[in-house]
Motif scaffolding. Structure first.
Motif, short mmCIF file in Angstrom:
data_model
loop_
_atom_site.label_atom_id
_atom_site.label_comp_id
_atom_site.label_asym_id
_atom_site.label_seq_id
_atom_site.Cartn_x
_atom_site.Cartn_y
_atom_site.Cartn_z
N PHE A 4 0.84 -1.15 -0.08
CA PHE A 4 -0.02 -0.06 -0.11
C PHE A 4 0.90 1.16 -0.15
CE2 PHE A 4 -2.13 -3.38 2.28
CZ PHE A 4 -3.47 -3.43 1.83
N LYS A 5 0.33 2.56 -0.47
CA LYS A 5 1.04 3.58 -0.39
C LYS A 5 0.89 4.22 1.10
CE LYS A 5 2.49 7.55 -2.61
NZ LYS A 5 4.02 7.45 -2.84
N LEU A 6 2.14 4.75 1.32
CA LEU A 6 2.02 5.29 2.76
C LEU A 6 1.96 6.76 2.57
CD1 LEU A 6 2.86 4.84 5.86
CD2 LEU A 6 5.16 5.37 5.27
N LYS A 7 0.98 7.43 3.15
CA LYS A 7 0.54 8.67 2.99
C LYS A 7 1.01 9.74 4.31
CE LYS A 7 -1.63 9.63 -0.20
NZ LYS A 7 -1.15 10.02 -1.63
N LEU A 8 1.19 9.01 5.46
CA LEU A 8 1.50 9.95 6.70
C LEU A 8 2.19 8.87 7.63
CD1 LEU A 8 -0.41 12.52 8.52
CD2 LEU A 8 0.19 10.38 9.65
N LEU A 9 3.53 9.43 8.24
CA LEU A 9 3.94 8.96 9.34
C LEU A 9 4.18 9.63 10.52
CD1 LEU A 9 5.72 6.27 10.39
CD2 LEU A 9 7.79 7.71 9.32
N ASN A 10 3.42 9.33 11.72
CA ASN A 10 3.83 9.89 13.01
C ASN A 10 4.81 9.04 13.91
OD1 ASN A 10 2.24 12.21 12.44
ND2 ASN A 10 0.48 11.08 13.22
N ILE A 11 5.69 9.26 14.25
CA ILE A 11 6.48 8.67 15.31
C ILE A 11 5.91 9.34 16.81
CG2 ILE A 11 8.79 8.33 16.46
CD1 ILE A 11 8.59 7.36 13.48
N MET A 12 5.51 8.22 17.57
CA MET A 12 4.58 8.69 18.82
C MET A 12 5.66 8.69 19.82
SD MET A 12 1.76 9.08 17.40
CE MET A 12 0.72 9.26 18.80
N GLU A 13 5.91 9.88 20.46
CA GLU A 13 6.89 10.14 21.47
C GLU A 13 6.45 10.50 22.79
OE1 GLU A 13 9.25 13.52 19.74
OE2 GLU A 13 10.27 12.07 18.30
N GLU A 14 6.94 10.06 23.78
CA GLU A 14 6.62 10.67 25.04
C GLU A 14 7.22 11.83 25.63
OE1 GLU A 14 6.40 10.45 29.47
OE2 GLU A 14 7.81 9.21 28.57
N LYS A 15 6.18 12.78 25.93
CA LYS A 15 6.76 13.93 26.47
C LYS A 15 5.92 14.59 27.71
CE LYS A 15 8.86 15.66 22.04
NZ LYS A 15 8.84 16.62 21.08
N THR A 16 6.63 14.70 28.86
CA THR A 16 5.94 15.10 29.91
C THR A 16 4.73 14.08 30.08
OG1 THR A 16 4.89 16.83 28.93
CG2 THR A 16 7.07 17.52 29.74
N GLY A 17 5.01 13.05 30.10
CA GLY A 17 3.86 12.11 30.53
C GLY A 17 2.57 12.03 29.40
N PRO A 21 2.33 13.04 18.64
CA PRO A 21 2.72 12.65 17.30
C PRO A 21 3.74 13.57 16.90
CG PRO A 21 0.72 13.63 17.28
CD PRO A 21 1.03 13.72 18.87
N ASN A 22 5.01 12.88 16.34
CA ASN A 22 5.98 13.73 15.67
C ASN A 22 5.77 13.21 14.17
OD1 ASN A 22 8.51 15.01 14.47
ND2 ASN A 22 9.59 13.69 15.46
N GLN A 23 5.05 14.33 13.32
CA GLN A 23 5.11 13.93 11.92
C GLN A 23 6.26 14.11 11.15
OE1 GLN A 23 1.46 15.64 10.28
NE2 GLN A 23 1.80 14.89 8.08
N ILE A 24 6.71 12.98 10.46
CA ILE A 24 7.62 13.10 9.44
C ILE A 24 7.09 13.28 7.95
CG2 ILE A 24 9.74 11.70 8.64
CD1 ILE A 24 9.46 12.06 11.79
N PRO A 25 7.80 14.53 7.56
CA PRO A 25 7.48 14.74 6.18
C PRO A 25 7.84 13.68 4.97
CG PRO A 25 9.15 16.28 7.07
CD PRO A 25 8.63 15.42 8.19
N LEU A 26 7.05 13.11 4.30
CA LEU A 26 7.35 11.92 3.37
C LEU A 26 7.75 12.63 1.80
CD1 LEU A 26 4.76 9.46 4.39
CD2 LEU A 26 7.07 9.55 5.41
N LEU A 27 8.87 12.08 1.52
CA LEU A 27 8.92 12.06 0.05
C LEU A 27 8.35 11.02 -0.67
CD1 LEU A 27 12.56 13.08 0.07
CD2 LEU A 27 10.73 14.55 -0.29
N ASP A 28 8.10 9.74 -0.05
CA ASP A 28 7.52 8.68 -0.59
C ASP A 28 7.50 7.72 0.59
OD1 ASP A 28 6.04 7.12 -2.43
OD2 ASP A 28 7.91 6.97 -3.78
N GLY A 29 6.80 6.64 0.40
CA GLY A 29 6.70 5.56 1.08
C GLY A 29 5.77 4.34 1.03
N LEU A 30 6.03 3.10 1.31
CA LEU A 30 5.15 2.09 1.09
C LEU A 30 4.93 1.26 2.60
CD1 LEU A 30 7.09 0.45 -1.78
CD2 LEU A 30 4.57 1.65 -1.87
N ILE A 31 3.98 0.50 2.54
CA ILE A 31 3.80 -0.19 3.71
C ILE A 31 3.28 -1.59 2.92
CG2 ILE A 31 1.42 0.72 3.92
CD1 ILE A 31 1.87 0.24 7.16
#
Length: 136
Positions: A4-17, A21-31
């Motif tokens: 499938f085409k990857l349209k969005l990627l968020n790395i989920m980070e813990e900050k102050t409890g 989501p830390n959204q990574i700008p994609l040039l392209d991607g697959l899943i």
């Protein structure tokens, strides 16, 4: 395997409890649904090489990385995965990052939670089924 085409990627980070989501700008991607006995998926992210130190840090310090993705269309719901980074590769002035992991089935968790709650409230048999239908 299904790709499938990857349209969005968020790395989920813990900050102050909180999980942020830390959204990574994609040039392209697959899943890729590998359809293997472990129900694993491969996520390939193609992005700017300025993110290389960030992903190298994650690879060295985190054995499990929670990510959220959108697959195929921007209008699709987010899917959550527990992953690990298995590769970071330079490609010209960009990089690709390979994750492998398992999908977290939130719908199943939500259904199990709802059923457990209804049972704890004393619903059973037909009454349980009717109340479940009413709430879903």
């Amino acid at each position: 395997m299904k790709t499938f085409k990857l349209k969005l990627l968020n790395i989920m980070e813990e900050k102050t409890g909180e999980i942020i989501p830390n959204q990574i700008p994609l040039l392209d991607g697959l899943i890729i649904d590998r359809e293997d006995e472990n129900n694993q998926w491969t996520i390939e992210v193609y992005t700017d090489n300025s993110f290389q130190p960030y992903f190298e840090f994650l690879q060295k310090t985190k054995s499990e990385i929670l990510v959220q993705v959108k697959i195929s269309k921007e209008s699709n719901d987010l899917a959550t995965f527990i992953t690990s980074i298995i590769g970071i590769n330079e490609i010209g002035s960009n990089i690709n990052i390979l994750f492998v992991g398992n999908i977290v089935d939130k719908r199943k968790e939500n259904i199990e939670f709802l059923l457990t709650t209804l049972i704890e409230e004393g619903y059973q048999g037909k009454e349980l089924l009717e109340k479940f239908k009413e709430l879903t």
